[in-house]
Design a protein around this motif. Structure first.
Motif, short mmCIF file in Angstrom:
data_model
loop_
_atom_site.label_atom_id
_atom_site.label_comp_id
_atom_site.label_asym_id
_atom_site.label_seq_id
_atom_site.Cartn_x
_atom_site.Cartn_y
_atom_site.Cartn_z
N TYR A 58 14.26 -13.67 -2.55
CA TYR A 58 14.74 -12.29 -2.47
C TYR A 58 13.60 -11.28 -2.65
N THR A 59 12.89 -11.36 -3.75
CA THR A 59 11.87 -10.36 -4.08
C THR A 59 10.69 -10.35 -3.11
N PRO A 60 10.09 -11.51 -2.76
CA PRO A 60 8.95 -11.48 -1.83
C PRO A 60 9.28 -10.84 -0.49
N ARG A 61 10.51 -11.01 -0.02
CA ARG A 61 10.88 -10.39 1.26
C ARG A 61 10.86 -8.87 1.16
N ILE A 62 11.39 -8.36 0.08
CA ILE A 62 11.41 -6.90 -0.10
C ILE A 62 9.98 -6.37 -0.22
N LEU A 63 9.15 -7.07 -1.00
CA LEU A 63 7.77 -6.63 -1.18
C LEU A 63 7.00 -6.67 0.13
N PHE A 64 7.28 -7.65 0.98
CA PHE A 64 6.61 -7.73 2.28
C PHE A 64 6.85 -6.48 3.11
N ILE A 65 8.11 -6.06 3.21
CA ILE A 65 8.40 -4.92 4.07
C ILE A 65 7.95 -3.62 3.43
N VAL A 66 7.97 -3.54 2.10
CA VAL A 66 7.48 -2.34 1.42
C VAL A 66 5.97 -2.21 1.63
N ASN A 67 5.25 -3.31 1.50
CA ASN A 67 3.80 -3.29 1.71
C ASN A 67 3.47 -2.86 3.14
N PHE A 68 4.20 -3.41 4.10
CA PHE A 68 3.97 -3.03 5.50
C PHE A 68 4.19 -1.53 5.69
N CYS A 69 5.28 -1.01 5.16
CA CYS A 69 5.58 0.42 5.32
C CYS A 69 4.51 1.29 4.67
N LEU A 70 4.00 0.87 3.53
CA LEU A 70 2.94 1.63 2.87
C LEU A 70 1.67 1.65 3.71
N GLN A 71 1.36 0.54 4.35
CA GLN A 71 0.18 0.49 5.23
C GLN A 71 0.35 1.46 6.40
N VAL A 72 1.54 1.50 6.97
CA VAL A 72 1.81 2.44 8.08
C VAL A 72 1.69 3.88 7.61
N VAL A 73 2.24 4.16 6.44
CA VAL A 73 2.16 5.52 5.88
C VAL A 73 0.71 5.90 5.62
N LEU A 74 -0.08 4.99 5.06
CA LEU A 74 -1.49 5.27 4.79
C LEU A 74 -2.24 5.64 6.05
N LEU A 75 -2.12 4.81 7.08
CA LEU A 75 -2.86 5.06 8.32
C LEU A 75 -2.37 6.32 9.00
N SER A 76 -1.08 6.57 8.95
CA SER A 76 -0.54 7.81 9.53
C SER A 76 -1.08 9.02 8.78
N SER A 117 -2.64 -3.18 -0.81
CA SER A 117 -2.02 -4.50 -0.67
C SER A 117 -2.20 -5.38 -1.90
N LEU A 118 -3.23 -5.08 -2.70
CA LEU A 118 -3.59 -5.96 -3.81
C LEU A 118 -2.43 -6.28 -4.76
N PRO A 119 -1.70 -5.28 -5.28
CA PRO A 119 -0.61 -5.64 -6.20
C PRO A 119 0.48 -6.49 -5.56
N PHE A 120 0.74 -6.27 -4.28
CA PHE A 120 1.74 -7.08 -3.57
C PHE A 120 1.23 -8.51 -3.39
N THR A 121 -0.06 -8.63 -3.02
CA THR A 121 -0.66 -9.95 -2.84
C THR A 121 -0.66 -10.72 -4.16
N TYR A 122 -1.02 -10.05 -5.25
CA TYR A 122 -1.08 -10.72 -6.55
C TYR A 122 0.31 -11.14 -7.00
N PHE A 123 1.28 -10.24 -6.86
CA PHE A 123 2.62 -10.55 -7.33
C PHE A 123 3.23 -11.72 -6.56
N SER A 124 3.22 -11.60 -5.23
CA SER A 124 3.86 -12.64 -4.40
C SER A 124 3.03 -13.91 -4.32
#
Length: 413
Positions: A58-76, A117-124
């Motif tokens: 459950y949790t890794p799936r949510i973190l995956f999509i949150v991390n992706f969205c943050l990357q998109v927001v950053l680049l935008s 990405s680091l906190p997501f990578t470390y957690f998952s």
């Protein structure tokens, strides 16, 4: 003409962003609100195990999509906000050397993205695996592997950034074609050298020492009509309890790699089923097919980039450092929206390898037992949401694999 081109660029971005929003929303909803566990699970597994596996995933799936969205927001933000633009302006004020500005921009974007990405990578990748009992690493060992991976990624990013800016500045019309060819060469080099240069940085590989397994491999290879070279054992137990095996390499670097966790914790018939499965990939030339598909995909992506990056590709002048942020955004969006296609191809390859394994061993109970044990020992989601399977699964779900094996077995018996 300018308005016509601008409309096409805007439409291309709108389509990709629209698909991204739809897919990300459906993924998040599917992850947050999965359907009830299918009662048919009880034929092979307990409902308690299915619920435990659902909790683990459950949790890794949510973190995956949150991390992706943050990357998109950053680049935008880097591309379209005034503060993002001022960041590039600060770099340009720091030095007038164009190539140093380019290098610092590539490095800066990589650094910010990596830190997000680091906190997501470390957690998952570590914490979650540790508390569920799957990680066998100490914190120091995990960080050591992380810095190795990060260092390799940094070198590739910097080299790729410099080559990309050289192409767009020196070959303004044909950069995408040259880039596609260079990407194809890189894929071949990666497939060939990664198993023999990069993988040993993280793990030790040695020929499988068990004479019974070596004899089994030779018998299977003879039966399959294959000239199998290296079958190696990898010391995966230094990092994880997960069991796995894979086929990799091209030419003389072809090899079947088996985790020591699989060799030590699974029965001989199950190991035989795994090796036969990997031979299926070998027999079907899946690495070559994957390589060719990757090359074709590279040409398509580079062709689309000529449209998407047009606003940051001024004629007759050096290309701005913001172009790297635009490239990163376009690439991660394109990879995201094409994930269903890539994974559908992978699932079909895995299904064909399962069928080959079953035909080679003729042992349906062992094939089923293997899938059951792999799922139990890794807490694979036994009834994953349909959208997440369609979007992100590169292997068929466990129950689907078992059902397909049973159906295939009865189709020729």
């Amino acid at each position: 003409m300018i308005n016509y081109e601008s409309r096409h660029v805007s439409l291309a971005w709108l389509i990709i962003l629209g698909l991204t929003v739809i897919f990300a929303f459906l993924y998040l909803v599917s992850a947050l609100f999965p359907a009830p566990i299918d009662p048919s699970v009880a034929k092979y597994f307990s409902i308690t195990l299915a619920e435990k596996a659902r909790t683990y995933n459950y949790t890794p799936r949510i973190l995956f999509i949150v991390n992706f969205c943050l990357q998109v927001v950053l680049l935008s933000w880097l591309l379209f906000s005034s503060k993002g633009r001022s960041l590039f302006q600060s770099i340009q004020k720091f030095t007038k050397n164009y190539w140093l500005v380019t290098l610092l921009s590539v490095l800066g974007i990589w650094l910010i993205s990596t830190l997000i990405s680091l906190p997501f990578t470390y957690f998952s990748g570590y914490y979650w695996q540790k508390i569920w009992g799957f990680s066998t690493q100490s914190s120091a060992a995990w960080w050591m592997d992380y810095w190795k991976t990060t260092g390799i990624d940094l070198c590739i990013s910097l080299a790729g950034g410099i080559i990309f800016f050289m192409l767009v500045n020196k070959a303004s019309r044909s950069w995408w074609l040259i880039g596609s060819l260079l990407f194809s060469i890189w894929l071949v080099a990666e497939y060939f050298f990664w198993p023999i240069i990069v993988s040993p940085i993280f793990n030790h590989f040695k020929p499988v020492p068990d004479s019974a397994i070596v004899s089994m491999v030779n018998d299977l290879a003879h039966k399959a009509g294959l000239n199998v070279g290296a079958v190696l054992e990898m010391d995966a137990s230094r990092q994880t309890t997960f069991a796995n095996a894979y086929f990799t390499g091209v030419g003389t670097s072809k090899r079947i790699v088996i985790y020591d966790t699989l060799l030590h914790n699974y029965s001989l018939p199950e190991i035989k089923a795994v090796i036969a499965h990997e031979m299926g990939h070998w027999r079907h030339n899946d690495v070559i097919h994957g390589l060719l598909l990757g090359m074709a995909g590279g040409f398509i992506v580079f062709g689309l980039l000529t449209i998407l990056l047009k606003p940051w590709l001024p004629k007759n002048s050096n290309k701005p450092p913001q172009l790297w942020a635009a490239l990163q955004l376009a690439v991660i969006l394109l990879l995201f929206v094409t994930s269903p296609i890539q994974n559908a191809v992978s699932r079909q390859m895995e299904q064909n390898a399962d069928y080959f394994s079953l035909q080679l061993t003729g042992n349906l109970p062992a094939e089923i037992q293997l899938q059951e044990d792999l799922a139990r020992n890794s807490l694979a989601d036994l009834t994953p949401p349909a959208f997440i399977v369609w979007f992100s699964y590169d292997h068929p779900p466990t129950l689907a694999r078992i059902q397909d094996l049973v159906q295939e077995y009865h189709s020729y018996h």
